[in-house]
Structure formats: structure tokens, C-alpha cells
Design a protein around this motif. Structure first.
Motif, PDB file in Angstrom:
ATOM      1  N   LEU A   1     -21.938 -26.492 -39.616  1.00 17.81           N
ATOM      2  CA  LEU A   1     -21.826 -25.048 -39.831  1.00 17.81           C
ATOM      3  C   LEU A   1     -23.192 -24.375 -39.853  1.00 17.81           C
ATOM      4  CD1 LEU A   1     -20.017 -22.570 -40.752  1.00 17.81           C
ATOM      5  CD2 LEU A   1     -20.560 -23.284 -43.086  1.00 17.81           C
ATOM      6  N   VAL A   2     -24.148 -24.989 -40.554  1.00 12.65           N
ATOM      7  CA  VAL A   2     -25.456 -24.344 -40.743  1.00 12.65           C
ATOM      8  C   VAL A   2     -26.541 -24.909 -39.830  1.00 12.65           C
ATOM      9  CG1 VAL A   2     -24.963 -23.647 -43.114  1.00 12.65           C
ATOM     10  CG2 VAL A   2     -25.968 -25.895 -42.690  1.00 12.65           C
ATOM     11  N   ALA A   3     -26.190 -25.843 -38.942  1.00 12.83           N
ATOM     12  CA  ALA A   3     -27.205 -26.453 -38.080  1.00 12.83           C
ATOM     13  C   ALA A   3     -27.913 -25.423 -37.210  1.00 12.83           C
ATOM     14  CB  ALA A   3     -26.569 -27.532 -37.206  1.00 12.83           C
ATOM     15  N   GLY A   4     -27.174 -24.423 -36.747  1.00 15.05           N
ATOM     16  CA  GLY A   4     -27.763 -23.403 -35.887  1.00 15.05           C
ATOM     17  C   GLY A   4     -28.745 -22.490 -36.597  1.00 15.05           C
ATOM     18  N   LEU A   5     -28.836 -22.593 -37.921  1.00 13.40           N
ATOM     19  CA  LEU A   5     -29.787 -21.783 -38.694  1.00 13.40           C
ATOM     20  C   LEU A   5     -31.164 -22.418 -38.737  1.00 13.40           C
ATOM     21  CD1 LEU A   5     -27.512 -21.023 -41.790  1.00 13.40           C
ATOM     22  CD2 LEU A   5     -27.616 -19.806 -39.605  1.00 13.40           C
ATOM     23  N   ASP A   6     -31.267 -23.678 -38.310  1.00 13.24           N
ATOM     24  CA  ASP A   6     -32.511 -24.434 -38.442  1.00 13.24           C
ATOM     25  C   ASP A   6     -33.614 -23.839 -37.581  1.00 13.24           C
ATOM     26  OD1 ASP A   6     -34.512 -26.483 -38.586  1.00 13.24           O
ATOM     27  OD2 ASP A   6     -32.941 -27.929 -39.061  1.00 13.24           O
ATOM     28  N   SER A   7     -34.773 -23.622 -38.181  1.00 12.23           N
ATOM     29  CA  SER A   7     -35.923 -23.092 -37.443  1.00 12.23           C
ATOM     30  C   SER A   7     -36.463 -24.088 -36.441  1.00 12.23           C
ATOM     31  CB  SER A   7     -37.037 -22.710 -38.419  1.00 12.23           C
ATOM     32  OG  SER A   7     -37.564 -23.880 -39.050  1.00 12.23           O
ATOM     33  N   ALA A   8     -36.221 -25.387 -36.685  1.00  4.39           N
ATOM     34  CA  ALA A   8     -36.684 -26.474 -35.813  1.00  4.39           C
ATOM     35  C   ALA A   8     -38.193 -26.490 -35.651  1.00  4.39           C
ATOM     36  CB  ALA A   8     -36.008 -26.402 -34.442  1.00  4.39           C
ATOM     37  N   ASP A   9     -38.897 -25.911 -36.614  1.00  2.34           N
ATOM     38  CA  ASP A   9     -40.355 -25.967 -36.584  1.00  2.34           C
ATOM     39  C   ASP A   9     -40.827 -27.362 -36.962  1.00  2.34           C
ATOM     40  OD1 ASP A   9     -40.844 -23.341 -35.842  1.00  2.34           O
ATOM     41  OD2 ASP A   9     -40.689 -22.615 -37.913  1.00  2.34           O
ATOM     42  N   PHE A  10     -42.000 -27.725 -36.485  1.00  2.28           N
ATOM     43  CA  PHE A  10     -42.554 -29.026 -36.833  1.00  2.28           C
ATOM     44  C   PHE A  10     -42.756 -29.114 -38.346  1.00  2.28           C
ATOM     45  CE2 PHE A  10     -46.071 -31.730 -38.009  1.00  2.28           C
ATOM     46  CZ  PHE A  10     -45.700 -32.921 -37.412  1.00  2.28           C
ATOM     47  N   SER A  11     -42.392 -30.246 -38.906  1.00  2.00           N
ATOM     48  CA  SER A  11     -42.640 -30.486 -40.324  1.00  2.00           C
ATOM     49  C   SER A  11     -42.891 -31.965 -40.537  1.00  2.00           C
ATOM     50  CB  SER A  11     -41.452 -30.017 -41.181  1.00  2.00           C
ATOM     51  OG  SER A  11     -40.288 -30.713 -40.830  1.00  2.00           O
ATOM     52  N   LEU A  12     -43.678 -32.276 -41.524  1.00  3.09           N
ATOM     53  CA  LEU A  12     -44.024 -33.661 -41.801  1.00  3.09           C
ATOM     54  C   LEU A  12     -42.876 -34.392 -42.471  1.00  3.09           C
ATOM     55  CD1 LEU A  12     -46.266 -35.769 -41.651  1.00  3.09           C
ATOM     56  CD2 LEU A  12     -47.049 -34.997 -43.914  1.00  3.09           C
ATOM     57  N   PHE A  13     -42.212 -33.745 -43.410  1.00  6.23           N
ATOM     58  CA  PHE A  13     -41.147 -34.397 -44.172  1.00  6.23           C
ATOM     59  C   PHE A  13     -39.760 -33.843 -43.860  1.00  6.23           C
ATOM     60  CE2 PHE A  13     -44.972 -34.800 -46.843  1.00  6.23           C
ATOM     61  CZ  PHE A  13     -45.041 -36.177 -46.910  1.00  6.23           C
ATOM     62  N   GLY A  14     -39.682 -32.669 -43.257  1.00  6.59           N
ATOM     63  CA  GLY A  14     -38.392 -32.085 -42.920  1.00  6.59           C
ATOM     64  C   GLY A  14     -37.819 -31.252 -44.045  1.00  6.59           C
ATOM     65  N   LYS A  15     -36.674 -30.644 -43.763  1.00  5.63           N
ATOM     66  CA  LYS A  15     -35.982 -29.877 -44.793  1.00  5.63           C
ATOM     67  C   LYS A  15     -35.694 -30.777 -45.992  1.00  5.63           C
ATOM     68  CE  LYS A  15     -35.578 -26.522 -41.794  1.00  5.63           C
ATOM     69  NZ  LYS A  15     -36.558 -25.417 -41.818  1.00  5.63           N
ATOM     70  N   ALA A  16     -35.730 -30.201 -47.167  1.00  3.31           N
ATOM     71  CA  ALA A  16     -35.477 -30.984 -48.378  1.00  3.31           C
ATOM     72  C   ALA A  16     -34.062 -31.561 -48.333  1.00  3.31           C
ATOM     73  CB  ALA A  16     -35.651 -30.106 -49.616  1.00  3.31           C
ATOM     74  N   ASN A  17     -33.965 -32.885 -48.421  1.00  3.58           N
ATOM     75  CA  ASN A  17     -32.657 -33.535 -48.351  1.00  3.58           C
ATOM     76  C   ASN A  17     -31.703 -33.069 -49.444  1.00  3.58           C
ATOM     77  OD1 ASN A  17     -33.331 -35.033 -46.114  1.00  3.58           O
ATOM     78  ND2 ASN A  17     -33.830 -36.894 -47.241  1.00  3.58           N
ATOM     79  N   TRP A  18     -32.243 -32.774 -50.628  1.00  6.64           N
ATOM     80  CA  TRP A  18     -31.354 -32.384 -51.716  1.00  6.64           C
ATOM     81  C   TRP A  18     -30.686 -31.041 -51.415  1.00  6.64           C
ATOM     82  CZ3 TRP A  18     -31.810 -27.909 -54.537  1.00  6.64           C
ATOM     83  CH2 TRP A  18     -33.046 -27.269 -54.570  1.00  6.64           C
ATOM     84  N   ILE A  19     -31.344 -30.201 -50.597  1.00  9.52           N
ATOM     85  CA  ILE A  19     -30.721 -28.939 -50.176  1.00  9.52           C
ATOM     86  C   ILE A  19     -29.702 -29.205 -49.072  1.00  9.52           C
ATOM     87  CG2 ILE A  19     -31.124 -26.677 -49.147  1.00  9.52           C
ATOM     88  CD1 ILE A  19     -33.929 -26.704 -50.375  1.00  9.52           C
ATOM     89  N   VAL A  20     -30.120 -29.957 -48.050  1.00  6.60           N
ATOM     90  CA  VAL A  20     -29.265 -30.235 -46.899  1.00  6.60           C
ATOM     91  C   VAL A  20     -27.998 -30.976 -47.323  1.00  6.60           C
ATOM     92  CG1 VAL A  20     -29.138 -31.517 -44.722  1.00  6.60           C
ATOM     93  CG2 VAL A  20     -31.205 -30.215 -45.281  1.00  6.60           C
ATOM     94  N   GLU A  21     -28.184 -32.085 -48.049  1.00  8.18           N
ATOM     95  CA  GLU A  21     -27.042 -32.897 -48.450  1.00  8.18           C
ATOM     96  C   GLU A  21     -26.295 -32.285 -49.632  1.00  8.18           C
ATOM     97  OE1 GLU A  21     -27.655 -35.285 -45.297  1.00  8.18           O
ATOM     98  OE2 GLU A  21     -25.939 -35.129 -46.617  1.00  8.18           O
ATOM     99  N   GLY A  22     -27.053 -31.651 -50.515  1.00 11.14           N
ATOM    100  CA  GLY A  22     -26.413 -31.021 -51.671  1.00 11.14           C
ATOM    101  C   GLY A  22     -25.450 -29.918 -51.257  1.00 11.14           C
ATOM    102  N   PHE A  23     -25.837 -29.121 -50.260  1.00  9.31           N
ATOM    103  CA  PHE A  23     -24.966 -28.050 -49.790  1.00  9.31           C
ATOM    104  C   PHE A  23     -23.688 -28.624 -49.179  1.00  9.31           C
ATOM    105  CE2 PHE A  23     -23.587 -25.148 -46.356  1.00  9.31           C
ATOM    106  CZ  PHE A  23     -23.221 -24.061 -47.131  1.00  9.31           C
ATOM    107  N   ALA A  24     -23.833 -29.654 -48.351  1.00  5.03           N
ATOM    108  CA  ALA A  24     -22.654 -30.267 -47.723  1.00  5.03           C
ATOM    109  C   ALA A  24     -21.724 -30.865 -48.776  1.00  5.03           C
ATOM    110  CB  ALA A  24     -23.081 -31.327 -46.721  1.00  5.03           C
ATOM    111  N   GLU A  25     -22.302 -31.523 -49.782  1.00  2.00           N
ATOM    112  CA  GLU A  25     -21.485 -32.088 -50.866  1.00  2.00           C
ATOM    113  C   GLU A  25     -20.799 -30.987 -51.674  1.00  2.00           C
ATOM    114  OE1 GLU A  25     -21.443 -35.977 -52.321  1.00  2.00           O
ATOM    115  OE2 GLU A  25     -20.765 -35.233 -50.384  1.00  2.00           O
TER     116      GLU A  25
END
Length: 486
Positions: free
Chosen positions: A350-374
Motif C-alpha cells: 500500500l505504502v511502497a509507492g510513497l518511498d523516496s528511494a533516495d540513497f541511504s546507508l541503513f534504509g528506512k527504520a524497520n520499526w516504522i516499516v514493519e510496525g505499520f504493517a503489523e
């Protein structure tokens, strides 16, 4: 969880007893989108670290198009040469044949002496004509090997080809699967033919990523495809699983309505979100890791975001997602389990299309990504009914590998000593806390801000939206966790 030449997201497994510290699982791909619980999660596989992946793939895709430079005629007598124009005509004809439904023209480019290859590509054609694709075409990418020989010998080289396609209502933009064709021209007057078809490797890879770029699709490896409508979504299955797909479809439709309903009620109505989702059913981890990617799978389900094709100036960097579920997962033992894992993965898509896809060393915070889905998958249920509840109590009691210190999980230690499952629960509780303390609309706005944020600033963007600091939030959240699990 989310994975792919970009990232993947996964849903963790749920077979261990939740009150025991589980043995460390094989490390899942960096950045997940799914259900991996001691219990279940989602993962998005491919190239490098988390958000960096999609950005790198998109840039590499454009670079690949620029590098697709073939030989030009040298004028030497007897020279065997394959020109750019010759390859362009081959690919254009292949695109036209698929779009028009001309199987003879579609298979004519393959080595007719190789009966197995022709049969395989006939099957690919038949399968692709069954799935409701709104757009289809083939485009050239990078080439390797000699495309010219001045001594009159035949030439053989590889040409990477993008299968550009779009599912209407499911993909926000066209996306691509990458093939590697082996091309052969036996003599100056011989036709150019494809002698081998496989998956093209990613421009940048690591030991944990996929060996291919969104290859194989089910049309490449299944003998037939059962296509079942699930509301605005689709469920794809092998012929032997067609009946299961029909049973699962109403649950997938319900999961999609739930996730979309949440966003429509609380999220930004102008944000690019799909109206349907593509779900493919597999049986076992080998199949799970071998669809839309080639990697080792440890998840129960996975969401694979795919970059927008040629979308350099397009604000939508992730054009679509592919959800793959393992029907041998414990989640498939009950309708409630199927609903949970489906909703979790759909929330990622649902929210994948919101991703900026900018370069990052560690990526989006997993607790936000997975926490939202949960959170989306478990809304309305008391935390005491959560499969991770007893494990959470053990965490607070200091019975797991790492004691609870009142700090949000970090990406660097996300997979440390079997802590993945409990980190999913901590992310889930963070989202529940936000919803209760700040409201559902603030939660959706914070998630949108986190996904849209550049680089590694997803946490900062979320906290700015909430109007608080990380330190203040962690103090409130830690008290909430103790209250919920104590």
C-alpha cells in the motif's frame, strides 16, 4: 516486509513457542516488508541496503539503457556484425507479437533447432496472455560480449532485456523484469537468434540479495497460471493450487479493503497508493525464494517493491509491488492467519509507492516499516491476543538475548541473536502508542513523512510530524510497552 533490487519486506515464521527465545534464524534480506514472526514477517530482497536499493536500481536501469550500444558495420569483407538496428528490430517485433497475440512471431526469434527453448517460450507467451496486463513491451539494457567478427566467424553475446509491463489498478507505473538473452549470429547472412533465456543479474549485488532482477515471474516457470480475481486484486497460482486460490481470494479481497479503508479514512488522499494488489501463492521456502527473485527465503510471506521503469523524473519511484505467500506457512492453517499475513503484506504494498528511494546507508527504520504493517494487520485486536505477546513479556522479564532498555529497535541490530520477532512487536507497539496518543491521522501522516524522507532520516521525519523528539517519544513508548506487557 519489503525486498527486491531495492529492498524486501517479509513476515517472520510462527512455529516456535512465543515465550521462549527462538534460535537465531538465517539472516533475512536487509530491509524487509512482510511477516516474519516467531510467528511471521515480510522482506524485500535485492541489491544493497534498504532504501539504497531502489535508488541504485533505478539509476542503473537508466545507465543500462545508455550502455546498450552495439557494433556498427566496419565495411570489411566477410565481417559478421550485429548492429543496434538489428537488435532494436528484433526486440520491437517481439513486443508487437506479444501485444497482438501472435505466438508464431513471438517464438520466431528463438533458435528453432532448440525444441525445448521454443516450447518454454511458447508457454511463456500463453501464460502472459492469461494475465491482465495493460501494458507490455521489451526494451534493451546492457550488452556483454563481441557483436562483431572481422574474420567471418559467428558471434555470440549476451543482451539484457527489460520486460516492461503494468497491471492496471495494481501498478502505479510500468515496472520491469530483467532477462538475459544469449544472441547468436552464425554468419554474415544468417538471422540473429536467441539461443538461451535466463534472468539478468542486478547491477549491484551482495551475498544476501537476489541473483536476478525480478526474475522469474510465474509466467516464466509455471506450466500454467490460475488467475483468480479478489475484488480489485489478483491471486495467481499454479494449476494444482487453483482451488486454494479461489478459497484464498475472498480473504485477500477483505485484507485489501481493510488496508485501503484505513488509508482512505486516515491518510493523505493525494498520496499515490494502488487500488489493488498482486498476490502469488507458493508452496515452501524454495518456491518462495524463487519467484520474482532468486534468493534464500526464510519468511512466511514477502512483498517485493519494483522500481518505476524509466522514471528518472517521476515522483513515484516504486511503480508496483509483488506479494508472494507461502501456503505451507502456519498462517495458512486458519482463515484468521491468512487474513493476518495477507493484510501485513498488503500494508507494505500500500505504502511502497510513497518511498523516496533516495540513497541511504541503513534504509528506512524497520520499526516504522514493519510496525505499520503489523499495526494495520492487527487493528482492533487486544495485544493479549497477539502471537508475540508472551514473547514480549519474556523480553520485559530479561529472558531474551537482549534485555529491554526502553529503546526503539535499530536497523543495525534488527536481526541480532533471534531478536527479529520481538523487534516486530516493538514496532507494532510503537504504532499502537502513536495511534492512541496522537491519533490515527497523525500516525498515517508520520508514516507518509517517514517514507517520503530522504536518506536515513525516516525517524526524524516521523517525530517532526508528531511534534516530539525521539528521546521524549521513547520515554512515553517505554512506559506504554511496560503497561501493555507487564
Amino acid at each position: 516486509m519489503t525486498t527486491g533490487p531495492g529492498y524486501q519486506q517479509q513476515y517472520p515464521p510462527q512455529w516456535q513457542q512465543p515465550w521462549q527465545a527462538p534460535p537465531p534464524p538465517p539472516p533475512p534480506p536487509k530491509r524487509r516488508t512482510g511477516l516474519w514472526v516467531t510467528l511471521g514477517v515480510v522482506s524485500l530482497v535485492l541489491v544493497v541496503a534498504v532504501g539504497a536499493g531502489v535508488g541504485l536500481v533505478i539509476r542503473s536501469q537508466r545507465a543500462g539503457q545508455q550502455q546498450a550500444v552495439g557494433a556498427t558495420p566496419s565495411g570489411e569483407p566477410g565481417t559478421v556484425v550485429v548492429t543496434d538496428q538489428e537488435i532494436a528490430q528484433l526486440v520491437a517485433g517481439h513486443s508487437k507479437a506479444l501485444a497482438s497475440g501472435d505466438v508464431k512471431a513471438f517464438t520466431s526469434i528463438f533458435d528453432q533447432k532448440n525444441a525445448a527453448l521454443v516450447r518454454q517460450q511458447t508457454r511463456v507467451f500463453t501464460n502472459l496472455r492469461k494475465v491482465p496486463l495493460a501494458e507490455v513491451s521489451y526494451k534493451t539494457l546492457q550488452r556483454e560480449g563481441r557483436a562483431e567478427d572481422s574474420f567471418g566467424r559467428g558471434v555470440t553475446f549476451t543482451q539484457d532485456i527489460a520486460f516492461v509491463h503494468k497491471f492496471a489498478g495494481i501498478d502505479l507505473r510500468p515496472v520491469s523484469e530483467w532477462y538475459r538473452w544469449t544472441l547468436r549470429k552464425a554468419s554474415a547472412n544468417a538471422p540473429l537468434v536467441v539461443t538461451k533465456v535466463g534472468g539478468a543479474p542486478p547491477p549491484i549485488s551482495d551475498d544476501e540479495g537476489s541473483k536476478t532482477m525480478y526474475y522469474p515471474g510465474p509466467w516464466d516457470i509455471w506450466p500454467d497460471i490460475a488467475v483468480v480475481k479478489a475484488g480489485a486484486s489478483l491471486v495467481l497460482a499454479r494449476p494444482q493450487d487453483a482451488a486454494l486460490a479461489r478459497r484464498v481470494a475472498p480473504t485477500v479481497s477483505r485484507a485489501a479493503r481493510s488496508a485501503l479503508g484505513y488509508w482512505q479514512a486516515n491518510g493523505d488522499s493525494s498520496a499515490p497508493v494502488p487500488s489493488g494488489f498482486l498476490v502469488a501463492l507458493t508452496a515452501g521456502k524454495a518456491q518462495l525464494g524463487g519467484l520474482f527473485r532468486q534468493s534464500k527465503a526464510t519468511e512466511e510471506g514477502v512483498t517485493i517493491p519494483m522500481p518505476t521503469w524509466g522514471g528518472g523524473g517521476d515522483p513515484v519511484k516504486v511503480g508496483g509491488s509483488r506479494i508472494v505467500l507461502d501456503t505451507r506457512s502456519p498462517f495458512f492453517a486458519t482463515q484468521a492467519g491468512i487474513l493476518e499475513v495477507s493484510t501485513h503484506e498488503i500494508a507494505h504494498a500500500l505504502v511502497a509507492g510513497l518511498d523516496s528511494a533516495d540513497f541511504s546507508l541503513f534504509g528506512k527504520a524497520n520499526w516504522i516499516v514493519e510496525g505499520f504493517a503489523e499495526y494495520v494487520a492487527n487493528r482492533g485486536r487486544p495485544i493479549t491476543s497477539n502471537l508475540r505477546y508472551q514473547e514480549g513479556r519474556a523480553y520485559l522479564a530479561g529472558q531474551l538475548a537482549v534485555p529491554f532498555r526502553g529503546e526503539l529497535p535499530t536497523n543495525a541490530l534488527w536481526d541480532f541473536k533471534g531478536m527479529v520477532s520481538i523487534n516486530y512487536l516493538m514496532g507494532h507497539l510503537a504504532m499502537r502508542h502513536i495511534a492512541q496518543e496522537y491519533g490515527e491521522e497523525k500516525l498515517a501522516a508520520g508514516v507518509l513523512a517517514a517514507y517520503s524522507a530522504p536518506g536515513d532520516s525516516s525517524e526524524a521525519a516521523l517525530f517532526k510530524t508528531l511534534g516530539t523528539t525521539k528521546a521524549a517519544f521513547e520515554r512515553q513508548w517505554a512506559s506504554y510497552v511496560r503497561e501493555q506487557l507487564g
